[in-house]
Write a protein that holds these residues in place. Structure first.
Motif, short mmCIF file in Angstrom:
data_model
loop_
_atom_site.label_atom_id
_atom_site.label_comp_id
_atom_site.label_asym_id
_atom_site.label_seq_id
_atom_site.Cartn_x
_atom_site.Cartn_y
_atom_site.Cartn_z
N GLU A 125 61.30 -5.75 77.48
CA GLU A 125 60.36 -4.87 78.18
C GLU A 125 59.78 -5.57 79.41
O GLU A 125 59.52 -6.77 79.40
CB GLU A 125 59.22 -4.50 77.23
CG GLU A 125 58.37 -3.34 77.68
CD GLU A 125 58.93 -1.99 77.25
OE1 GLU A 125 58.33 -0.96 77.61
OE2 GLU A 125 59.94 -1.96 76.54
N SER B 18 60.07 0.97 74.65
CA SER B 18 58.88 1.82 74.64
C SER B 18 59.21 3.19 75.24
O SER B 18 60.20 3.35 75.98
CB SER B 18 57.76 1.18 75.47
OG SER B 18 58.10 1.19 76.85
N TYR B 19 58.38 4.16 74.93
CA TYR B 19 58.59 5.48 75.52
C TYR B 19 58.41 5.41 77.04
O TYR B 19 59.04 6.17 77.78
CB TYR B 19 57.62 6.51 74.94
CG TYR B 19 57.85 7.89 75.52
CD1 TYR B 19 58.93 8.66 75.12
CD2 TYR B 19 57.01 8.39 76.53
CE1 TYR B 19 59.17 9.90 75.69
CE2 TYR B 19 57.24 9.62 77.09
CZ TYR B 19 58.32 10.37 76.68
OH TYR B 19 58.57 11.59 77.24
N THR B 20 57.56 4.49 77.49
CA THR B 20 57.34 4.33 78.94
C THR B 20 58.66 4.08 79.65
O THR B 20 59.03 4.79 80.58
CB THR B 20 56.36 3.18 79.20
OG1 THR B 20 55.11 3.48 78.59
CG2 THR B 20 56.15 2.98 80.69
#
Length: 422
Positions: A87, A166-168
């Motif tokens: 990430e 992550s959804y981000t």
């Protein structure tokens, strides 16, 4: 306005096409005047080697008469394109905005070259910021199928890792697709380009335009550039090759291209320069028959440095090369170029009045004072490219260029810099 021409064959010959959504349809579309865009995210304060490939693709299309749009990702930069490994650390809005300005300046400098067919510059924050979360999900999210989204290479890699995604970052491909849709509606844009690792994001935009507008759009990617051992180009001593002169100096930038291996230089000439087939064929012949002249590397280094930093900077770094690797007068160099040229050399701090033999020992050019005196006596030492024959010579203030640095050489290849301190 420029005469429109089909540049697909030239782009292919230059090794700038890896994948296309529909090659036959794209070739046909390029017979007319297309609007094409490429996006550049501010994930760093500067563009780098890989981004330069995309800017060069846009320049080819621009010169062929097609309308080009340079997009800087003020919104997508806040999210970050998913990396296959981990990430991203999100930057603040203020940091991203500052990087947007720097990168927009770089994009403009390289693309703003044709007053008869000027580029358009946009920031996707302008149309993304006003969209509410509910509107985003209702108006756009419903057109994406999760089972398709998870098949994208970067997403799949992350889903199979311990860290996950992550959804981000998972939503990034929707944002990029939204960019293509907006540019299609606003400018009639029907072609997007990007790196090979962006294929999933590019095709998401093509699919969104088809679903929401019932229209056909195109995309193509450029290949990953690797050397003869399979290593990715664009790194030097573990660091990225940046387009910002504060992050990679023009001198270091020029030297990177100058030191390209023979096995890769012809490929890089095709990708990064405007040299025509006949010129590159001649340089290829010289690589094969006279490799010691490094004519191809010199041409590559000069052309790319001039493109990114300008002719004046290129001339300065060429003078610096003549100083370090020849006998040119280092006094002809400006302070910045001299400092850049000496940045990677062994260095020692000295004072005016110090003996030259001590400076040679301090910089590692001699193992001992005795060895230093012997080398001077044999005529093997130069100060600022002037031979020194006095074994008792001392450094004077006037020896330090711009009041700061002096260049020492032992023989032809061993170099060091000494820095004047109070």
């Amino acid at each position: 306005m420029n005469t429109v021409s089909n540049v697909f064959d030239e782009l292919s010959w230059r090794g700038l096409v890896a994948q296309t959504t529909d090659e036959a349809a794209l070739r046909e579309a390029l017979e007319g005047r297309l609007t094409v865009y490429c996006g550049f995210d501010p994930t760093a304060p500067s563009l780098h080697f890989g981004n330069l490939v995309q800017l060069i693709v846009l320049r080819h299309l621009q010169r062929a008469g097609h309308r080009v749009i340079g997009l800087v990702g003020g919104s997508t930069g806040l999210i970050g394109d998913p990396r296959p490994t981990s990430e991203r650390t999100l930057k603040t809005k203020e940091q991203t905005a500052a990087d947007v300005e720097r990168i927009a300046t770089q994009v403009r400098r390289i693309l703003d070259v044709d007053t008869n067919n000027p580029p358009t510059f946009v920031n996707n924050l302008d149309w993304t910021a006003p969209i509410s979360a509910l509107d985003f999900l209702r108006d756009y999210g419903k057109y994406f199928r999760v089972n398709q989204m998870v098949k994208k290479d970067a997403v799949a890699a992350r889903l199979n890792s311990e860290q996950g995604i992550s959804y981000t970052e998972f939503s990034y491909q929707i944002l990029q697709a939204l960019d293509y849709l907006h540019l299609y509606r606003e400018y009639g844009c029907t072609l997007q380009t990007g790196g090979q690792d962006q294929w999933g994001n590019l095709t998401s935009g093509v699919d969104l335009i088809a679903r929401m507008e019932g229209a056909s759009a195109h995309c193509f990617t450029t290949p990953l550039l690797t050397d003869s051992s399979g290593e990715k180009f664009g790194k030097s001593a573990g660091n990225a090759i940046w387009l910002d002169p504060e992050m990679t100096s023009p001198y270091a930038f020029y030297q990177y291209w100058l030191n390209v291996e023979d096995a890769s230089v012809v490929m890089l000439l095709k990708v990064f320069t405007d040299r025509m087939q006949e010129e590159i064929a001649e340089l290829e012949r010289q690589v094969a028959e006279e490799p010691f002249r490094r004519a191809a590397q010199r041409t590559l280094a000069e052309d790319v440095t001039t493109l990114v930093h300008g002719a004046e900077a290129t001339a300065a770094v060429q003078r610096a090369s003549a100083v370090l690797f020849g006998k040119a007068d280092p006094g002809t160099l400006d302070a910045r170029t001299l400092a850049d040229a000496c940045a990677e050399l062994p260095r020692a701090e000295v004072r005016a009045g110090d003996e030259l033999v001590d400076a040679l020992v301090a910089t590692g050019l001699a193992e001992s004072r005795k060895a230093a005196r012997r080398t001077i006596g044999e005529g093997g030492v130069s100060l600022n490219n002037a031979k020194v024959d006095d074994v008792d010579a001392r450094l004077r203030e006037e020896d330090f260029l711009h009041g700061r640095l002096a260049l020492l050489k032992r023989g032809r290849k061993s170099m060091a810099a000494v820095e004047l301190v109070p």
